[in-house]
Design an enzyme around this catalytic site. Structure first.
Site, mmCIF file in Angstrom:
data_model
loop_
_atom_site.group_PDB
_atom_site.id
_atom_site.type_symbol
_atom_site.label_atom_id
_atom_site.label_comp_id
_atom_site.label_asym_id
_atom_site.label_seq_id
_atom_site.Cartn_x
_atom_site.Cartn_y
_atom_site.Cartn_z
ATOM 1 N N GLU A 20 -12.954 -8.669 -4.269
ATOM 2 C CA GLU A 20 -11.611 -9.088 -4.117
ATOM 3 C C GLU A 20 -10.763 -9.970 -3.082
ATOM 4 O OE1 GLU A 20 -6.401 -8.795 -4.827
ATOM 5 O OE2 GLU A 20 -7.375 -7.300 -4.560
ATOM 6 N N ASP A 36 -12.476 -3.593 -6.395
ATOM 7 C CA ASP A 36 -10.517 -4.136 -5.624
ATOM 8 C C ASP A 36 -10.378 -3.103 -4.725
ATOM 9 O OD1 ASP A 36 -8.692 -5.107 -5.514
ATOM 10 O OD2 ASP A 36 -7.854 -5.421 -7.904
ATOM 11 N N ILE A 38 -8.020 -2.617 -3.028
ATOM 12 C CA ILE A 38 -6.883 -2.340 -3.239
ATOM 13 C C ILE A 38 -5.633 -2.935 -4.382
ATOM 14 C CG2 ILE A 38 -3.760 -1.465 -2.137
ATOM 15 C CD1 ILE A 38 -5.444 -1.362 0.714
ATOM 16 N N ASP A 39 -6.099 -2.084 -5.841
ATOM 17 C CA ASP A 39 -5.421 -2.349 -7.269
ATOM 18 C C ASP A 39 -4.329 -2.301 -7.344
ATOM 19 O OD1 ASP A 39 -5.359 -4.752 -9.011
ATOM 20 O OD2 ASP A 39 -5.101 -2.392 -9.822
ATOM 21 N N THR A 41 -1.560 -4.329 -4.652
ATOM 22 C CA THR A 41 -1.462 -3.707 -3.081
ATOM 23 C C THR A 41 -0.313 -4.311 -2.851
ATOM 24 O OG1 THR A 41 -3.076 -5.527 -2.736
ATOM 25 C CG2 THR A 41 -1.876 -5.600 -1.124
#
Length: 212
Positions: A20, A36, A38-39, A41
């Site tokens: 990402e 990812d 931090i999914d 955020t």
């Protein structure tokens, strides 16, 4: 993401990457990692305990493994192709619900206001056909909740590969069905994850109320 990339390439220098935050590297091994870091955020920034680290693994374009770490709850969901899905090492399965009208569905909203407007109008129409929805802010965790039976399904428009790579294989290995996870465009950009009995009814509902 930089830490994850360093660890992966330290062990597997020929693998590809898609992240990402910009990681993008061609593979010479046939393996690509979809990251990812931090999914969820916004949840992370505000201190809402619903965010995750999500890492999926592709081999020649097919997802073969995934892991999602629920950071706040210190739980780890994982799956590998043909080997089942697990929460902290315990096997998990999707719900056995067959009646769409009693289903609890996870949803999500985009950052872009115009896309949120489209999503809100769509969700407003769908709400009359299901029990209720939950919007918790992490697609990866919502998919894992489908895999473990905490949700009866999840649907959203215009997600990115890193949002759904790991969670998707976890759902499928838990006995669920995913649709729209490959080849989607802005015009046809839904993702749907459900137990088998709810897949066709939910897909028909999505198609009947398509707004984009």
């Amino acid at each position: 993401e930089a830490l994850i990339v360093r660890r992966i390439l330290g062990e597997r220098p020929n693998d590809g990457l898609l992240g990402e935050e910009g990681a993008n590297r061609e593979s010479t091994s046939g393996i690509r990692w979809v990251i990812d870091p931090i999914d969820g955020t916004t949840n992370f920034v505000y201190g809402v305990p619903a965010y995750s680290v999500s890492i999926g693994v592709e081999r020649d374009g097919k997802m073969i493994a995934g892991v999602v770490s629920d950071v706040a709850l210190k739980q780890v969901y994982s799956a590998s192709l043909g080997a089942g899905a697990f929460l902290d090492g315990r096997a998990i399965q999707v719900s056995k619900l067959t009646d769409l009208s009693t289903s609890l569905m996870g949803i999500g909203f985009a950052y872009d206001p115009n896309r949120r407007d489209l999503q809100a109008r769509f969700y407003d129409r769908v709400m009359t056909h299901i029990r209720d929805v939950r919007r918790m802010g992490s697609a990866a965790l919502d998919l894992c909740r489908v895999a473990s039976g905490q949700l009866d399904g999840y649907f959203e428009f215009q997600l990115n590969p890193w949002d759904i790579a790991a969670g998707g294989i976890i759902v499928r290995e838990a006995g669920g069905i995913t649709r729209g996870f490959h080849g989607f465009t802005f015009e046809d950009g839904y993702v749907l994850a459900t137990p088998p009995a709810l897949s066709d009814p939910m897909l028909a509902l999505i198609d009947s109320y398509r707004l984009i």
